[in-house]
Design a protein around this motif. Structure first.
Motif, PDB file in Angstrom:
ATOM      1  N   GLU A 240       0.833  -1.209   0.000  1.00 14.06           N
ATOM      2  CA  GLU A 240       0.000   0.000   0.000  1.00 14.06           C
ATOM      3  C   GLU A 240       0.863   1.253   0.000  1.00 14.06           C
ATOM      4  O   GLU A 240       0.534   2.252  -0.644  1.00 14.06           O
ATOM      5  CB  GLU A 240      -0.943  -0.005   1.201  1.00 14.06           C
ATOM      6  CG  GLU A 240      -2.045  -1.058   1.108  1.00 14.06           C
ATOM      7  CD  GLU A 240      -3.057  -0.925   2.243  1.00 14.06           C
ATOM      8  OE1 GLU A 240      -3.016   0.099   2.958  1.00 14.06           O
ATOM      9  OE2 GLU A 240      -3.871  -1.845   2.397  1.00 14.06           O
ATOM     10  N   ALA A 243       2.050   1.957  -3.506  1.00 13.34           N
ATOM     11  CA  ALA A 243       0.983   2.547  -4.319  1.00 13.34           C
ATOM     12  C   ALA A 243       0.802   4.027  -3.972  1.00 13.34           C
ATOM     13  O   ALA A 243       0.618   4.866  -4.862  1.00 13.34           O
ATOM     14  CB  ALA A 243      -0.318   1.785  -4.097  1.00 13.34           C
ATOM     15  N   TRP A 244       0.871   4.344  -2.680  1.00 16.71           N
ATOM     16  CA  TRP A 244       0.751   5.742  -2.248  1.00 16.71           C
ATOM     17  C   TRP A 244       1.924   6.558  -2.773  1.00 16.71           C
ATOM     18  O   TRP A 244       1.746   7.680  -3.261  1.00 16.71           O
ATOM     19  CB  TRP A 244       0.693   5.802  -0.716  1.00 16.71           C
ATOM     20  CG  TRP A 244       0.566   7.195  -0.177  1.00 16.71           C
ATOM     21  CD1 TRP A 244      -0.579   7.910   0.020  1.00 16.71           C
ATOM     22  CD2 TRP A 244       1.648   8.064   0.213  1.00 16.71           C
ATOM     23  NE1 TRP A 244      -0.286   9.153   0.501  1.00 16.71           N
ATOM     24  CE2 TRP A 244       1.074   9.284   0.630  1.00 16.71           C
ATOM     25  CE3 TRP A 244       3.033   7.926   0.237  1.00 16.71           C
ATOM     26  CZ2 TRP A 244       1.842  10.351   1.074  1.00 16.71           C
ATOM     27  CZ3 TRP A 244       3.804   8.993   0.675  1.00 16.71           C
ATOM     28  CH2 TRP A 244       3.212  10.189   1.098  1.00 16.71           C
TER      29      TRP A 244
END
Length: 346
Positions: A240, A243-244
């Motif tokens: 995650e 992706a950020w």
């Protein structure tokens, strides 16, 4: 180079075909062998289609110590000729593939000795993946900067301390010696060799014919950050975050900001990230920004100043320095080579 290939006065193309010898042995990686072989054959077709060559420029032979069918690591047998059949034949390009059956490095003495004997006569000697170990065992890499599959880089450095191992690029040229990273990098290597011989347009046409996403330059990293973000196990906790990061490349991505996003203290985050990913957070940020800049240059006519800002490099000068350091070309030169709608490809 001027035009699509060097002028005939600069590149005296021989009347005979250039002999490319791809070695093989039991347990060799199938794609290490077949990928480059296919790339040379595709370059042959494109050269003939261009009308600039009356005959295919390459003859490619797969050879092994004893000849006959050789079982690759994928369980597929490849037909080979014996090394003895090459006696007296001038070899233009000699390529050693990689392979690590049962997790063991393959550096068969017979092949290494044969490579050592042939190296002085071949115009260039190359390796794919752990084929670098064969070249090192043959005594060809002392003092040279080389690459191999990232997973085996530390082992290569430990076994051959006189070799300067760089696990980052997909291939490296040091004079007549070319070494490349794992598996698909062998195709990139073969296309680079074809480009050096036949010119950029033929190599690009071959890459397009092979449905490659891009003909990658040698300085491009072995490590694709999007692939890292998709991996499981130890990297799952940072998927995650990756992706950020990809969505916020233009922002301040110092370790303190990343640690906050990951819900850790900076020290704990830096230690945990390096252990899971195998590189520092700053290195991942650099790679993500570099890949984003490459994609933007390939796909967008936007000014370099805008691309530098959007991909987190700040200024055009910073972007230029990064490309020169990693690829030894400027952003403008990269765009000219790899943007499909650039005027040079019309």
């Amino acid at each position: 180079m001027t035009g699509d290939r060097q002028d005939a006065t600069d590149q005296a193309w021989p009347a005979h075909r250039r002999l490319v010898v791809m070695l093989s042995y039991r347990g060799a990686n199938l794609l290490d062998v077949t990928g480059p072989v296919q790339a040379f054959e595709t370059a042959n077709r494109q050269a003939l289609a261009s009308g600039e060559w009356a005959a295919a420029p390459y003859e490619t032979i797969v050879a092994s110590e004893a000849g006959g069918p050789v079982l690759t690591g994928a369980g597929v047998a490849i037909a080979t000729v014996p090394l003895a059949a090459l006696d007296g034949r001038p070899i233009d390009t000699l390529i050693a593939p990689g392979g690590s059956p049962d997790g063991q490095i393959v550096a068969e003495p017979a092949l290494s000795h044969w490579i050592a004997r042939q190296a002085g006569q071949a115009r260039r000697v190359c390796s794919v993946c752990t084929g670098t170990f064969l070249l090192a065992e043959a005594g060809l890499l002392e003092g040279l900067r080389v690459t191999t599959h990232w997973r085996w880089a530390q082992r290569l450095q430990a076994m051959y301390p006189g070799v300067r191992v760089d696990a980052e690029p997909i291939f490296i040229q040091e004079g007549a010696i070319w070494t490349s990273a794992g598996v698909t990098a062998g195709i990139d290597l073969a296309l680079a060799l074809a480009e050096a011989d036949l010119g950029h347009r033929i190599a690009l046409a071959a890459a397009r014919d092979m449905v490659m996403f891009i003909k990658r330059p040698g300085g491009q990293s072995q490590f694709s950050v999007p692939l890292l973000a998709q991996q499981g196990s130890g990297l799952a906790q940072f998927a995650e975050l990756h992706a950020w990061m990809a969505a916020h490349l233009h922002e301040d991505l110092r370790v303190e900001r990343l640690a906050e996003q990951a819900g850790m203290t900076p020290r704990t985050f830096a230690r945990a990230y390096a252990a899971a990913v195998g590189r520092t957070p700053a290195k991942t940020v650099e790679c993500m920004r570099f890949e984003a800049a490459c994609r933007a240059l390939e796909a967008s006519p936007a000014p370099l100043k805008r691309i530098a800002a959007d991909t987190g490099h700040g200024t055009e000068q910073n972007l230029r320095r990064l490309f020169l350091r990693r690829l030894r070309v400027t952003p403008q030169q990269y765009r000219a080579r790899f943007a499909p709608n650039h005027p040079m490809h019309a």
